[in-house]
Design an enzyme around this catalytic site. Structure first.
Site, short mmCIF file in Angstrom:
data_model
loop_
_atom_site.label_atom_id
_atom_site.label_comp_id
_atom_site.label_asym_id
_atom_site.label_seq_id
_atom_site.Cartn_x
_atom_site.Cartn_y
_atom_site.Cartn_z
N ARG A 182 11.88 -19.87 -2.73
CA ARG A 182 12.67 -19.75 -1.32
C ARG A 182 12.01 -18.31 -0.69
O ARG A 182 12.39 -17.23 -1.15
CB ARG A 182 14.10 -19.63 -1.64
CG ARG A 182 14.71 -20.98 -2.30
CD ARG A 182 16.19 -20.96 -2.36
NE ARG A 182 16.35 -19.93 -3.47
CZ ARG A 182 17.44 -19.93 -4.07
NH1 ARG A 182 18.58 -20.37 -3.49
NH2 ARG A 182 17.81 -19.31 -5.12
N ARG A 205 7.29 -7.45 -2.11
CA ARG A 205 7.22 -6.44 -1.10
C ARG A 205 7.62 -5.07 -1.60
O ARG A 205 7.34 -4.02 -0.88
CB ARG A 205 8.38 -6.96 0.02
CG ARG A 205 7.98 -8.29 0.74
CD ARG A 205 9.04 -8.76 1.68
NE ARG A 205 9.64 -7.75 2.39
CZ ARG A 205 10.70 -7.89 2.98
NH1 ARG A 205 11.46 -9.24 2.99
NH2 ARG A 205 11.13 -7.08 3.95
N ASP A 247 11.49 -15.48 2.07
CA ASP A 247 12.63 -14.44 2.84
C ASP A 247 12.27 -14.82 4.42
O ASP A 247 11.02 -15.36 4.85
CB ASP A 247 12.29 -12.98 2.68
CG ASP A 247 12.94 -12.68 1.10
OD1 ASP A 247 13.77 -13.41 0.69
OD2 ASP A 247 12.42 -11.80 0.56
#
Length: 264
Positions: free
Chosen positions: A54, A201, A56
């Site tokens: 999933r 990230r 972002d």
């Protein structure tokens, strides 16, 4: 239409910049909602899908994989071309395959691979806006490359975990990781058995600080050992992040090659 459910897998690429992420949310434009709507129209029945990872809001994919169950019988061309005709231009189905009932896009996955792309030059991008992360200050890719081997292996990645992460454990195994410069572009490639929320990230954010010379390459090991998110600095923007490949057991015969954006 047949009464027997059968399982299909589909490969998807998408530009995630105009979406609030993968997972369906009320009153939000999401990728999952788009995909389910398109497939439901082709199947002429409600379709629910499960994805390998999933992503972002703002994150892209060239190698996302989903599975779904349906009673509808369509040939591959109908699923692909029919499905794509009902998708917004930012998404595209790339292939479709029948799968055994025990295949699961998420839980059958053995590893995922991401690429993070920095554009490191003085001037901002136009064509690649929202598809790369622009850093105008010089980055030393050699220092960044010296840092990433500290991430290899099984570790507690709590320092690189978003506050709202719902994973049951912060333990992850990084199988491959590298940093390379190609002209004005710096590519971070990382493969792991699974990833925590914002893990890539947050790693990219640490590497940005190292590349700017604010910390030595060994700092990433200190951050990792601290197991404290507050020690890891900023979360890098989603713009440069791509899910490029998902790997499965050989018995599923479902290991399409990575489609890796180069931009160099």
């Amino acid at each position: 239409m047949t009464e027997t459910l059968h399982r299909l897998a589909i490969g998807i690429e998408y530009d995630g910049s105009g979406f609030r992420g993968w997972q369906t949310q009320k009153e939000a434009r999401t990728l999952q909602a788009q995909v389910e709507k398109a497939l439901s129209r082709v199947a002429d029945e409600p379709i629910g899908v499960t994805c390998a990872g999933r992503t972002d809001a703002g994150v892209h994919a060239t190698g996302q994989i989903i599975h779904f169950d349906t009673r509808a019988v369509r040939d591959p061309r109908a699923w692909l071309l029919g499905g794509n005709s009902h998708l917004s231009p930012e998404l595209s189905f790339q292939w479709v395959r029948p799968m055994p009932d025990d295949f699961h896009a998420r839980f059958s996955a053995r590893w995922r691979r991401y690429r993070y792309i920095f554009l490191n030059r003085l001037t901002r991008p136009a064509i690649l806006r929202r598809r790369v992360t622009w850093i105008h200050r010089p980055l030393d890719a050699a220092l960044m490359a010296k840092a990433v081997p500290h991430l290899l292996g099984e570790h507690d990645f709590s320092s690189f975990r978003a506050k709202g992460c719902q994973a049951r454990t912060p333990i992850r195994t990084v199988q491959e990781v590298s940093v390379h410069r190609r002209g004005d572009f710096i590519h971070l490639d990382i493969r792991a058995n699974a990833f925590l929320h914002h893990m890539v990230r947050n790693i990219a954010g640490v590497l940005m600080a190292i590349g700017r010379g604010e910390y030595p390459p060994e700092w990433i090991a200190e951050v990792l050992t601290a197991r404290d998110r507050s020690q890891a600095g900023i979360t890098a923007p989603p713009d440069g992040l791509y899910l490029v490949q998902v790997g499965y057991e050989d018995r599923f015969d479902l290991n399409p090659p990575a489609v890796v954006p180069e931009y160099a």
